[in-house]
Scaffold this motif. Structure first.
Motif, PDB file in Angstrom:
ATOM      1  N   GLN A  97      -9.583   9.622  -6.277  1.00 24.79           N
ATOM      2  CA  GLN A  97     -10.429   9.281  -5.140  1.00 24.79           C
ATOM      3  C   GLN A  97     -10.890   7.821  -5.207  1.00 24.79           C
ATOM      4  OE1 GLN A  97     -13.419  12.371  -5.454  1.00 24.79           O
ATOM      5  NE2 GLN A  97     -12.474  13.547  -3.761  1.00 24.79           N
ATOM      6  N   ASN A  98     -11.208   7.401  -6.434  1.00 20.86           N
ATOM      7  CA  ASN A  98     -11.593   5.992  -6.610  1.00 20.86           C
ATOM      8  C   ASN A  98     -10.431   5.056  -6.292  1.00 20.86           C
ATOM      9  OD1 ASN A  98     -14.225   6.630  -7.394  1.00 20.86           O
ATOM     10  ND2 ASN A  98     -13.667   6.802  -9.556  1.00 20.86           N
ATOM     11  N   ASP A  99      -9.226   5.510  -6.762  1.00 17.02           N
ATOM     12  CA  ASP A  99      -8.041   4.678  -6.459  1.00 17.02           C
ATOM     13  C   ASP A  99      -7.802   4.597  -4.943  1.00 17.02           C
ATOM     14  OD1 ASP A  99      -7.665   4.267  -9.130  1.00 17.02           O
ATOM     15  OD2 ASP A  99      -6.141   5.838  -9.363  1.00 17.02           O
TER      16      ASP A  99
ATOM     17  N   LEU B  58       0.824  -1.217   0.000  1.00 15.13           N
ATOM     18  CA  LEU B  58       0.000   0.000   0.000  1.00 15.13           C
ATOM     19  C   LEU B  58       0.855   1.262   0.000  1.00 15.13           C
ATOM     20  CD1 LEU B  58      -2.837  -0.960   2.514  1.00 15.13           C
ATOM     21  CD2 LEU B  58      -2.917  -0.982   0.005  1.00 15.13           C
TER      22      LEU B  58
ATOM     23  N   LYS C  69       1.582   2.673  -3.519  1.00 19.33           N
ATOM     24  CA  LYS C  69       0.336   3.161  -4.142  1.00 19.33           C
ATOM     25  C   LYS C  69      -0.062   4.511  -3.559  1.00 19.33           C
ATOM     26  CE  LYS C  69      -1.583  -1.423  -5.176  1.00 19.33           C
ATOM     27  NZ  LYS C  69      -2.706  -2.361  -4.927  1.00 19.33           N
TER      28      LYS C  69
ATOM     29  N   ALA D 116     -10.078   4.914  -2.625  1.00 17.99           N
ATOM     30  CA  ALA D 116     -11.129   4.074  -2.042  1.00 17.99           C
ATOM     31  C   ALA D 116     -10.775   2.598  -2.180  1.00 17.99           C
ATOM     32  CB  ALA D 116     -12.465   4.374  -2.714  1.00 17.99           C
ATOM     33  N   ASP D 117     -10.236   2.253  -3.361  1.00 16.63           N
ATOM     34  CA  ASP D 117      -9.819   0.855  -3.557  1.00 16.63           C
ATOM     35  C   ASP D 117      -8.694   0.465  -2.582  1.00 16.63           C
ATOM     36  OD1 ASP D 117     -11.656   0.543  -5.571  1.00 16.63           O
ATOM     37  OD2 ASP D 117     -10.233   1.019  -7.188  1.00 16.63           O
ATOM     38  N   ILE D 118      -7.769   1.428  -2.396  1.00 16.87           N
ATOM     39  CA  ILE D 118      -6.682   1.159  -1.452  1.00 16.87           C
ATOM     40  C   ILE D 118      -7.232   0.963  -0.036  1.00 16.87           C
ATOM     41  CG2 ILE D 118      -4.667   2.183  -0.317  1.00 16.87           C
ATOM     42  CD1 ILE D 118      -3.977   3.488  -3.015  1.00 16.87           C
ATOM     43  N   ASN D 119      -8.195   1.798   0.337  1.00 15.68           N
ATOM     44  CA  ASN D 119      -8.791   1.694   1.670  1.00 15.68           C
ATOM     45  C   ASN D 119      -9.505   0.355   1.875  1.00 15.68           C
ATOM     46  OD1 ASN D 119      -7.869   4.209   2.428  1.00 15.68           O
ATOM     47  ND2 ASN D 119      -9.732   5.279   1.771  1.00 15.68           N
ATOM     48  N   LYS D 120     -10.148  -0.122   0.793  1.00 12.72           N
ATOM     49  CA  LYS D 120     -10.822  -1.418   0.907  1.00 12.72           C
ATOM     50  C   LYS D 120      -9.816  -2.551   1.170  1.00 12.72           C
ATOM     51  CE  LYS D 120     -14.797  -0.368  -2.057  1.00 12.72           C
ATOM     52  NZ  LYS D 120     -15.488  -0.723  -3.325  1.00 12.72           N
ATOM     53  N   GLY D 121      -8.681  -2.418   0.540  1.00 10.41           N
ATOM     54  CA  GLY D 121      -7.673  -3.471   0.700  1.00 10.41           C
ATOM     55  C   GLY D 121      -6.812  -3.310   1.932  1.00 10.41           C
ATOM     56  N   ASP D 122      -7.001  -2.178   2.606  1.00 10.18           N
ATOM     57  CA  ASP D 122      -6.183  -1.902   3.795  1.00 10.18           C
ATOM     58  C   ASP D 122      -6.822  -2.558   5.034  1.00 10.18           C
ATOM     59  OD1 ASP D 122      -4.365  -0.982   5.553  1.00 10.18           O
ATOM     60  OD2 ASP D 122      -5.025   1.106   5.525  1.00 10.18           O
TER      61      ASP D 122
END
Length: 316
Positions: free
Chosen positions: A252-254, A209, A212, A256-262
């Motif tokens: 912002q979408n990227d 992460l 990214k 959000a995706d990072i947050n989901k995987g965090d």
């Protein structure tokens, strides 16, 4: 009174007579009515009466007509008894009371057995070795010796059994302890392996992460620099702002995706209830129970079948 332990020999004029011996000294020949087993003399009725009254002889046991010997010759090979009386230690045992089946002295015969049927031991013991009673006693002694020797042998065997039982059960206990320890060590390693694996996964995730987020940060910084560079050029600022808006939406979408995987794993060691109950029970590894088994059965079991399990209740 004869010396104890020596043979009583009759005098030179010992004949088959039953005359009163004291009266014979006065050349009076009166029929003997009794025989004194202590003085070894025959007495007429008058002498017997005096004999019973005198302090020194009143405890002597006198045999009547039916029990007295027929002559002095009957006592040529008798021995004096030297065993002390249990009741009167200063007196020796001389009689056997058939009524009470007990050994007595002269004092006992006068005080406690006057009306009893008593025998002179020196009279009835002559052929005692040939008597069944003596034979039975000898057989009993032999039997006791045999049984005692068997018991001694049995005790020695049981000493060996006790040692072997102890060795067997200690060996079983320690082997089982090693098995239990091995099991918990394997369980510990499995849990440690799980923890390490999860830790590595989380570290790998977090490590992926960082670049990214750094890339996103660089893009946002680039957009910010572009907008600040427009100064007072409103036309160019308008255009760059419109462009930046779309870019920011993508960023912002990227994010959000990072947050989901965090998402990292949250784990916690929890004690096994069964193990906890085992520890609190105080019966870990096992218990010892007392098996009520006869000694000879234990010996046989160990000898015929090798080690046997022995447990004793209450030892934990």
């Amino acid at each position: 009174m004869e010396v104890p332990g020596k043979k009583l020999q009759a005098g030179p004029n010992a004949e088959d007579t039953t005359y009163c011996q004291p009266c014979e000294l006065d050349d009076e020949f009166l029929p003997a009515e009794v025989y004194c087993t202590v003085c070894k003399e025959f007495f007429c009725s008058n002498c017997a009466r005096v004999h019973r009254k005198q302090k020194m002889t009143r405890s002597h046991f006198l045999l009547d007509q039916s029990n007295k010997p027929t002559s002095l010759g009957d006592h040529e090979t008798e021995y004096e008894c030297t065993v002390s009386c249990d009741v009167h230690p200063k007196e020796t045992i001389k009689y056997f009371c058939r009524t009470h089946q007990t050994l007595i002295c002269g004092h006992c015969s006068v005080k406690y057995h006057r009306s009893c049927h008593a025998d002179v031991i020196s009279e009835i013991s002559k052929d005692f070795k040939d008597d069944q009673e003596y034979g039975d006693v000898i057989k009993t002694i032999a039997s006791l010796f045999k049984e005692i020797n068997l018991r001694v042998s049995g005790v020695e065997k049981r000493v060996d059994v006790v040692a072997r039982l102890c060795e067997n059960e200690v060996d079983k206990l320690r082997k089982y302890r090693k098995k239990v320890i091995k099991y918990f060590e394997e369980r510990e390693q499995a849990l440690l392996k799980f923890i390490e694996k999860t830790k590595n996964l989380d570290e790998k995730l977090l490590g992926s992460l960082k670049p990214k987020l750094k890339n996103l940060n660089s893009k946002v910084e680039e957009i910010n620099v572009t907008l600040e560079a427009q100064g007072n050029n409103m036309i160019q600022l308008f255009i760059e702002t419109k462009r930046a808006k779309k870019l920011l939406e993508g960023l912002q979408n990227d994010l959000a995706d990072i947050n989901k995987g965090d998402v990292i794993h949250h784990y916690e060691f929890r004690k096994d209830p069964a193990t906890e109950r085992l520890i609190s029970s105080g019966n870990g590894l096992g218990t010892l129970e007392n098996i009520m088994t006869e000694a000879h059965e234990i010996v046989s079991a160990v000898s015929d079948h090798g080690p046997i399990g022995l447990t004793v209740q209450g030892c934990g």
